[in-house]
Design a protein around this motif. Structure first.
Motif, PDB file in Angstrom:
ATOM      1  N   SER A   1       4.342  -8.601  -4.587  1.00 54.47           N
ATOM      2  CA  SER A   1       5.386  -8.055  -3.726  1.00 54.47           C
ATOM      3  C   SER A   1       4.773  -7.404  -2.491  1.00 54.47           C
ATOM      4  CB  SER A   1       6.245  -7.043  -4.486  1.00 54.47           C
ATOM      5  OG  SER A   1       5.516  -5.859  -4.736  1.00 54.47           O
ATOM      6  N   LYS A   2       5.554  -7.368  -1.414  1.00 53.68           N
ATOM      7  CA  LYS A   2       5.084  -6.764  -0.171  1.00 53.68           C
ATOM      8  C   LYS A   2       4.710  -5.302  -0.378  1.00 53.68           C
ATOM      9  CE  LYS A   2       6.241  -6.377   4.744  1.00 53.68           C
ATOM     10  NZ  LYS A   2       5.651  -5.035   4.906  1.00 53.68           N
ATOM     11  N   LEU A   3       5.479  -4.607  -1.202  1.00 54.73           N
ATOM     12  CA  LEU A   3       5.236  -3.193  -1.465  1.00 54.73           C
ATOM     13  C   LEU A   3       3.813  -2.973  -1.969  1.00 54.73           C
ATOM     14  CD1 LEU A   3       7.050  -0.592  -1.389  1.00 54.73           C
ATOM     15  CD2 LEU A   3       7.314  -0.896  -3.857  1.00 54.73           C
TER      16      LEU A   3
ATOM     17  N   ASP B   1       0.822  -4.535   0.520  1.00 50.33           N
ATOM     18  CA  ASP B   1       0.491  -3.650   1.637  1.00 50.33           C
ATOM     19  C   ASP B   1      -0.298  -2.433   1.166  1.00 50.33           C
ATOM     20  OD1 ASP B   1       1.800  -5.401   3.285  1.00 50.33           O
ATOM     21  OD2 ASP B   1       3.587  -4.144   3.571  1.00 50.33           O
ATOM     22  N   HIS B   2       0.117  -1.859   0.043  1.00 52.54           N
ATOM     23  CA  HIS B   2      -0.572  -0.676  -0.484  1.00 52.54           C
ATOM     24  C   HIS B   2      -2.008  -0.994  -0.876  1.00 52.54           C
ATOM     25  CE1 HIS B   2      -1.723   2.716  -2.910  1.00 52.54           C
ATOM     26  NE2 HIS B   2      -1.703   1.994  -4.016  1.00 52.54           N
TER      27      HIS B   2
ATOM     28  N   ILE C   1      -4.500  -1.468   1.967  1.00 55.66           N
ATOM     29  CA  ILE C   1      -4.961  -0.189   2.504  1.00 55.66           C
ATOM     30  C   ILE C   1      -6.000   0.434   1.576  1.00 55.66           C
ATOM     31  CG2 ILE C   1      -4.255   2.172   3.052  1.00 55.66           C
ATOM     32  CD1 ILE C   1      -1.517   1.017   3.868  1.00 55.66           C
ATOM     33  N   PHE C   2      -5.682   0.452   0.291  1.00 55.54           N
ATOM     34  CA  PHE C   2      -6.583   1.114  -0.658  1.00 55.54           C
ATOM     35  C   PHE C   2      -7.930   0.400  -0.743  1.00 55.54           C
ATOM     36  CE2 PHE C   2      -8.381   2.067  -4.805  1.00 55.54           C
ATOM     37  CZ  PHE C   2      -8.316   3.453  -4.800  1.00 55.54           C
ATOM     38  N   ALA C   3      -7.904  -0.923  -0.854  1.00 57.94           N
ATOM     39  CA  ALA C   3      -9.154  -1.680  -0.996  1.00 57.94           C
ATOM     40  C   ALA C   3     -10.043  -1.504   0.228  1.00 57.94           C
ATOM     41  CB  ALA C   3      -8.854  -3.155  -1.230  1.00 57.94           C
TER      42      ALA C   3
ATOM     43  N   LEU D   1       3.894   4.469  -1.640  1.00 56.24           N
ATOM     44  CA  LEU D   1       4.284   3.067  -1.492  1.00 56.24           C
ATOM     45  C   LEU D   1       5.350   2.900  -0.413  1.00 56.24           C
ATOM     46  CD1 LEU D   1       4.591   1.960  -5.236  1.00 56.24           C
ATOM     47  CD2 LEU D   1       2.671   1.582  -3.678  1.00 56.24           C
ATOM     48  N   PHE D   2       6.286   3.829  -0.367  1.00 51.26           N
ATOM     49  CA  PHE D   2       7.415   3.699   0.556  1.00 51.26           C
ATOM     50  C   PHE D   2       7.116   4.269   1.938  1.00 51.26           C
ATOM     51  CE2 PHE D   2       9.417   3.815  -3.715  1.00 51.26           C
ATOM     52  CZ  PHE D   2       9.964   2.535  -3.691  1.00 51.26           C
ATOM     53  N   LYS D   3       6.141   5.172   2.012  1.00 52.37           N
ATOM     54  CA  LYS D   3       5.787   5.762   3.304  1.00 52.37           C
ATOM     55  C   LYS D   3       4.269   5.707   3.493  1.00 52.37           C
ATOM     56  CE  LYS D   3       7.838   9.665   2.311  1.00 52.37           C
ATOM     57  NZ  LYS D   3       8.366  11.057   2.474  1.00 52.37           N
ATOM     58  N   PRO D   4       3.707   4.494   3.550  1.00 53.40           N
ATOM     59  CA  PRO D   4       2.244   4.360   3.559  1.00 53.40           C
ATOM     60  C   PRO D   4       1.566   4.956   4.781  1.00 53.40           C
ATOM     61  CG  PRO D   4       3.283   2.249   4.022  1.00 53.40           C
ATOM     62  CD  PRO D   4       4.372   3.176   3.591  1.00 53.40           C
TER      63      PRO D   4
END
Length: 333
Positions: A99-101, A104-105, A108-110, A312-315
């Motif tokens: 999923s996009k959620l 995207d998260h 960023i983390f990786a 997740l919702f406000k990265p």
């Protein structure tokens, strides 16, 4: 003689028999809808913003387990990176590694934590009731661990990114919400059963973990089970759970639960959010581990003014960036 009306499957009205907001709807014909599901997105090579590459892989199992793996831009000479096996959230009933959620998260983390991430597409309830997801995630972690023997040519569907760039002295597991619940259960399993080639889990990341029990704790209100959302969701995802909401999978101190002293990792970080209805459960779990006799390093992080899985919702928010930095520090210690 009057003829009887013939009823066919096509003429039977399709009705909703179970519904939890827009998260899941189950119909009388057995079909399932997940209206709140984040859209699925493809992987990508050489992301222009991060230099990160991702691809989808198949993990041998019965049935096959899908996964998305993330790898940082490789320098010369090639680098070795810590490995994070990640379990997405979604109350065991929705969301996806694709999923996009989550895509995207985890990008960023990786890229910020300098880790290889393997995000597991475990099977969802109610089509596949618990404990299916735990079996899928344990099998996936075993497969990842099997790559630690670089001379082993017998790995089924071996993944070159893991063999060439994975640091198997730095294997982490983690997840958010239901995924954090899975991470706990996987850490418990690792304290009971060895991973291939005796790979050890260095650390576990539990973000806003999904735990519950029949007795309220902290500021939790007293609600009859038939009106308690957490009880109803648990019954949906694990209808035959021994001891119900006190099953050890969701209540780490429930009847027959293994001692937390046996958690099979060396470090744990528990993250909570002050406005989250699961906040007190995360604090309770942290305190239970702290008092269990487990001899690893235990950390705690709270963002007081945020809600469940805010990162997740406000990265791009400052709070999300602070959380990612804290997790980066945890992995790089």
């Amino acid at each position: 003689m009057a003829s009887k009306t013939q009823t066919t499957p096509e003429t039977v009205a399709k009705e909703i028999v179970t519904e939890f907001g827009t998260f899941i709807r189950i119909f009388s014909d057995g079909s399932v809808e997940r209206p709140s599901q984040s859209p699925l997105v493809p992987p990508s090579l050489n992301d222009p913003n991060t230099g990160l590459s991702s691809k989808d892989i198949e993990i041998p199992h019965n049935p096959t387990i899908s996964s998305r793996i993330y790898l940082l831009k490789i320098t010369n000479p090639p680098s070795k990176f810590p490995i994070l096996v990640y379990f997405h959230g979604g109350a065991f009933i929705f969301e996806s590694a694709f999923s996009k959620l989550y895509h995207d998260h985890l990008k960023i983390f990786a890229s910020q934590a300098n880790v290889i991430v393997v995000s597991i597409e475990y099977r969802l309830a109610p089509e596949y009731p618990l404990p299916t997801c735990y079996h899928d995630c344990w099998a996936a972690l075993k497969w990842v661990s099997s790559h630690s023997n670089h001379t082993n040519d017998t790995i089924n569907n071996a993944e070159p990114w893991l063999i060439e760039h994975g640091d198997f002295d730095k294997v982490f597991i983690g997840g958010d919400s239901a995924g954090a619940n899975i991470a706990h259960n996987i850490a418990i399993q690792a304290g009971i059963e060895k991973l291939p080639y005796d790979v050890k889990i260095l650390g576990a990341i539990l973000i806003h973990p999904y735990f519950h029990s029949s007795n309220p704790i902290g500021s939790e209100p007293i609600i009859e089970p038939e009106n308690n959302l957490f009880h109803k969701v648990w019954h949906l995802v694990y209808p035959n759970a021994p001891f119900g909401i006190d099953n050890p999978r969701v209540n780490p101190l429930g009847e027959g639960a293994p001692s937390l002293e046996k958690l099979g990792c060396s470090r744990i970080i528990v993250c909570v959010a002050g406005q989250d209805r699961l906040r007190d459960r995360g604090v309770w779990y942290w305190e239970c581990v702290k008092n269990s006799g487990w001899n690893g390093k235990l950390e705690f992080f709270e963002e007081k003014d945020e809600n469940h899985v805010y990162h997740l919702f406000k990265p791009e928010s400052e709070c999300a960036k602070i959380l990612i930095q804290r997790l980066d520090n945890f992995v790089q210690e």
